[in-house]
Design a protein around this motif. Structure first.
Motif: not given
Ligand code: GAL
Length: 293
Positions: A216-232
């Motif tokens: 999921a972390y890879q997918a989140i990074t690929e989607a350009g989301r910022k961990m702990n800033e706009d998604i947990y």
């Protein structure tokens, strides 16, 4: 004195957490007890595993340690061993209470209470300043990526992570829930699908284990989301890779699934029963929360 012969059946070798577990189990049995250990791969197929149990029985092992493919196969597997008088220590996939009562003193379950790991995931989210509502719309909108639902670990983690939040008065909204069978590739695919469908509506992605959370972390990074800033993002197991991400602020939290404690307990009681001392029905090992702090 003859070494104790231990036959170990693992549900499948292709599993990050169970790989750490089985390697520690074998090493500890050999180094601490000088046991003669054989470990076999059930390849996620119950018929294959049942054949392996039969082979161990035919070889005359002193004790079996079994990580069932299907928890519901416990009664059949116990019956085979009972006929041959060989005790069983069940690990990781918890059989029903009824099945655990089938052969008192000669079978047991060693594991961790999956309700606790779910609650701890929920608690980590609850203790965030925004209680998990990172986009501030008033509800925790979440994605749930599940293990295999045969396993109570998947059922309880799914249920108790959310229950912790609702018990504490947090409003939740399930956007997406699918099984990824504990595998990293599936975690990546499912998270990518959910992110494409729901975008910034998603506050939290819960994964029933860390392997899927790493995907999921890879997918989140690929989607350009910022961990702990706009998604947990939450997992369970505390794999090294997940703990590294948490330390860097690139993942929100996980729960230590103590493979050292569990494997040592399983080995200790296996040797105990092989030496003729009866078993308790259950031996529990605690989970532990892991966050950035
Ligand atoms: C769980 C663990 C998962 C997976 C599963 C296999 O306890 O968290 O990562 O290994 O067991 O049954």
């Amino acid at each position: 004195e003859e070494p104790v012969k231990v036959g170990i059946c693992i549900y499948q070798f292709n599993d990050n957490f169970m790989t750490l577990y089985r390697e520690e189990l074998q090493k500890y049995l050999e180094e601490t007890y000088g046991a003669e250990v054989t470990v076999v791969d059930g390849k996620n197929d119950q018929n294959t595993q049942t054949d392996q149990v039969n082979s161990f029985i035919a070889e005359g092992v002193d004790v079996l340690i079994v990580n069932l493919v299907q928890a519901t196969a416990a009664s059949a597997v116990t019956a085979l061993a009972q006929e041959a008088g060989i005790p069983i220590v069940y690990i990781n996939r918890e059989p029903s209470e009824e099945d655990m009562a089938a052969w008192e003193g000669m079978i047991c379950y060693v594991g961790a209470d999956a309700r606790q790991s779910g609650s701890m995931q929920g608690q980590i989210v609850y203790e965030l300043p925004d209680h998990g509502d990172i986009n501030g719309n008033g509800t925790v909108d979440y994605v749930m990526i599940q293990g295999d639902m045969e396993n109570v670990d998947a059922q309880y983690r799914t249920e108790y992570s959310i229950k912790y939040l609702t018990d504490n008065g947090v409003e939740v909204n399930k956007l997406f829930e699918q099984r990824g069978d504990w595998m990293q590739e599936n975690g990546q695919q499912l998270a990518a699908t959910a992110l494409a469908q729901f975008g910034t509506e998603i506050d939290v992605i819960f994964c029933n284990n860390d392997a899927m959370a790493l995907g999921a972390y890879q997918a989140i990074t690929e989607a350009g989301r910022k961990m702990n800033e706009d998604i947990y993002l939450l997992g369970v197991d505390a794999l090294d890779e997940a703990v590294d991400l948490i330390e860097k602020g690139e993942m929100t939290g996980t729960v230590l699934n103590d493979h050292i404690g569990q494997s040592h307990k399983a080995a200790d009681v296996a040797i105990q029963v092989a030496n003729g001392e009866p078993l308790d029905a259950y031996y529990w090992v605690d989970y532990q929360m892991i966050t950035g702090e």
